[in-house]
Enzyme design. Structure first.
Site, PDB file in Angstrom:
ATOM      1  N   ARG B 287       0.869  -1.177   0.000  1.00 36.76           N
ATOM      2  CA  ARG B 287       0.000   0.000   0.000  1.00 36.76           C
ATOM      3  C   ARG B 287       0.906   1.228   0.000  1.00 36.76           C
ATOM      4  O   ARG B 287       1.971   1.211   0.622  1.00 36.76           O
ATOM      5  CB  ARG B 287      -0.904   0.041   1.237  1.00 36.76           C
ATOM      6  CG  ARG B 287      -2.106  -0.903   1.174  1.00 36.76           C
ATOM      7  CD  ARG B 287      -3.108  -0.447   0.134  1.00 36.76           C
ATOM      8  NE  ARG B 287      -4.295  -1.293   0.107  1.00 36.76           N
ATOM      9  CZ  ARG B 287      -4.442  -2.361  -0.670  1.00 36.76           C
ATOM     10  NH1 ARG B 287      -3.461  -2.729  -1.474  1.00 36.76           N
ATOM     11  NH2 ARG B 287      -5.557  -3.061  -0.657  1.00 36.76           N
ATOM     12  N   GLU B 316      -4.189   7.250  -4.970  1.00 38.74           N
ATOM     13  CA  GLU B 316      -4.136   6.646  -6.304  1.00 38.74           C
ATOM     14  C   GLU B 316      -5.273   7.220  -7.139  1.00 38.74           C
ATOM     15  O   GLU B 316      -6.436   7.025  -6.772  1.00 38.74           O
ATOM     16  CB  GLU B 316      -4.285   5.113  -6.190  1.00 38.74           C
ATOM     17  CG  GLU B 316      -3.029   4.443  -5.655  1.00 38.74           C
ATOM     18  CD  GLU B 316      -3.206   2.953  -5.391  1.00 38.74           C
ATOM     19  OE1 GLU B 316      -4.297   2.404  -5.667  1.00 38.74           O
ATOM     20  OE2 GLU B 316      -2.244   2.342  -4.900  1.00 38.74           O
ATOM     21  N   HIS B 335      -1.699   0.362  -9.862  1.00 38.19           N
ATOM     22  CA  HIS B 335      -2.332  -0.657  -9.022  1.00 38.19           C
ATOM     23  C   HIS B 335      -2.941  -1.781  -9.874  1.00 38.19           C
ATOM     24  O   HIS B 335      -4.149  -2.058  -9.801  1.00 38.19           O
ATOM     25  CB  HIS B 335      -3.408  -0.034  -8.107  1.00 38.19           C
ATOM     26  CG  HIS B 335      -3.634  -0.842  -6.866  1.00 38.19           C
ATOM     27  ND1 HIS B 335      -4.046  -0.310  -5.673  1.00 38.19           N
ATOM     28  CD2 HIS B 335      -3.524  -2.166  -6.629  1.00 38.19           C
ATOM     29  CE1 HIS B 335      -4.161  -1.264  -4.758  1.00 38.19           C
ATOM     30  NE2 HIS B 335      -3.854  -2.408  -5.314  1.00 38.19           N
TER      31      HIS B 335
END
Lengths: 326, 371
Positions: B287, B316, B335
């Site tokens: 993360r 993000e 991601h």
């Protein structure tokens, strides 16, 4: 006058990289002259030169060059592939040829896996999206193909091919291979590889086809329209051998029509490709500029090995890695 | 009505492309197009009694068509914006909520508009974006998708590691650049084979990363809240570093594979980065908040570490003027750690199983309990 180390010829400055580190290693045993300086006074410099250091196919070893080097004892190549050298001809005028097998295998195998993963998981596209000024949200795409548990088909199971298999096994990939001759049972079991006597079977079953052959008259154009059409439409072609192993026009067609999913190439023909070549603009082609062994560690080892080979030849000792004609 | 049912059956039995062809042939194309309109859900009310589920959206930012089919076999799907437009119509029907990329946001206001909600079904294993105790307190269960994401995520970690180490991004740029006339000799990376990989967080994903690293003859060090069994260590040739500092000092590649918890937040900051080798690479697939991003920017700018490869950031995506986006020694992906067709399908299938079990009052395969 103070230095009676033998002389070696190198390529032009602009054709060489990491010059400082390479030169330091060479200068332990040789004095060096680069091609531009040699050309300025061939009659003066030519007779001194006992070795030519060839890196990335430069300098080009042609009969005209050889005839201006009467004291030449050895053409020492950095790298294992010597398809750019006419070994038989060079030997015929009393000059030996050496290469650097083994030392480049790890880095080249790593590159094969790096290209495979970058293509499968669309890392270059991902980065482009991540840094694009227009990106405002996390997109669903790109969506790639699974590497773990997929089937890797290696064409050319030499030193490098075997290391590629070992790395693929770490991803729980099923490993198939095709080779001119079958490897030993121990070699196969070490990496869980299954021999495919018929290359067509490997092409049909593989999710990733990796080319790790030498370039020889037999392997030239090995992968053409027919072979590409046997591959799965979801399959990826990875080439770390030589551009000429693949029929590039056939590859362009296959990528344009979705006959295969994608290609990842560290080698092309020529290198670099002409700037208008279709491969450069295909979204499903990942190309790197022949950097298969470009790590600081491997380059240093390669240059050291090249220098050792050349020194042995110049001193008339047994040469560690002489290349004999086939 | 018969036509509508036929179209529904066709779409359930065949994949979208084939269904479209079939329905075109039987001249029901227009009916299908109508069904694909937002009014579709209202037609379906008359049909059967599948339960109702909330998703963020169908399409490029939510679930893609091929996996939406899996959901539609068992649920009526309500995209979030339809719920917002018609909360009284859809709210009371919704019994399950499917999250993808942490959307829709599970806030108290949303939960209070869903009186029949039984389960929040997360796509992915990380649930740091969910207040599990709070959600449980309103009688709703939470599930995630452990295990099924591990291979793809571990593959991503190695992909990022190799792409960074071997300058694949820069290589491709140069290879396709209109100005390139010679093969460059100055694009030189760092060795992966035989180097030292230090894994911080040796759970299911971390262990698989170790296995892959071993295939490259890498020396594997790991740091974890608790030591793994001898068998687990030997399976991947990993050596435990009780002191994370030792791992940081010795590793050529530091890979973060922890959960985000209060303890792991900001785990890698100025001090940790300064302990790393100047030739080392940081790889993050956990993360963004596990890393102090400002410290990372500084470390990359000053050469305190060689490079970073990140599939996760905070937020993000990053703001478009963030320094990480323009540093030459940073590789960032948006991601996509689980983004393969195979893994996404498996995740959605697992999500459906969890949701159905919750609705039937059966034990949940992957319930997340608060600590």
């Amino acid at each position: 006058m103070e230095d009676d180390k033998p002389w070696a010829l190198l390529a032009e400055m602009s054709d060489r990289g990491n010059s400082e580190a390479d030169l330091d290693i060479m200068h332990q045993h040789f004095q060096t002259i680069c091609y531009e300086d040699f050309l300025q006074n061939q009659l003066l410099h030519g007779p001194k030169i006992e070795a030519v250091f060839v890196m990335n196919t430069r300098p080009v070893v042609e009969p005209s060059l050889l005839s201006s080097l009467p004291s030449l004892k050895v053409v020492a190549n950095a790298g294992v592939g010597i398809d750019h050298l006419d070994v038989a001809y060079i030997n015929s005028i009393g000059v030996k040829v050496t290469n650097t097998p083994g030392v480049v295998s790890n880095a080249t195998a790593d590159m094969a896996l790096g290209l495979l993963l970058a293509s499968a998981r669309m890392i270059v596209e991902g980065h482009q999206i991540a840094v694009d000024p227009e990106t405002t949200h996390i997109p669903r795409k790109p969506i790639g193909v699974e590497v773990s548990g997929s089937t890797m088909g290696i064409i050319g199971m030499g030193h490098i091919g075997h290391k590629i298999a070992q790395r693929g096994k770490g991803f729980d990939m099923k490993i198939l291979y095709h080779n001119r001759s079958r490897r030993s049972v121990e070699d196969e079991q070490a990496v869980g590889a299954t021999y495919c006597k018929n290359m067509d079977d490997l092409l049909r079953e593989s999710d990733f086809v990796v080319l790790a052959v030498n370039l020889t008259p037999e392997s030239r154009g090995l992968i053409s329209h027919r072979e590409l059409s046997l591959m799965k439409p979801t399959a990826t072609l990875v080439n770390i051998s030589r551009g000429l192993v693949v029929d590039q026009d056939a590859l362009v067609k296959a990528l344009q029509t979705g006959t295969i999913r994608a290609a990842a190439l560290d080698v092309t023909h020529p290198e670099p490709l002409p700037r208008d070549h279709p491969l450069l603009s295909l979204p499903n082609a990942l190309i790197t500029p022949h950097i298969g062994f470009n790590t600081y560690t491997t380059r240093r080892k390669m240059v050291q090995m090249m220098v050792e080979n050349a020194l042995a030849a110049v001193k008339g000792q047994t040469i560690p890695n002489e290349v004999k004609p086939p």
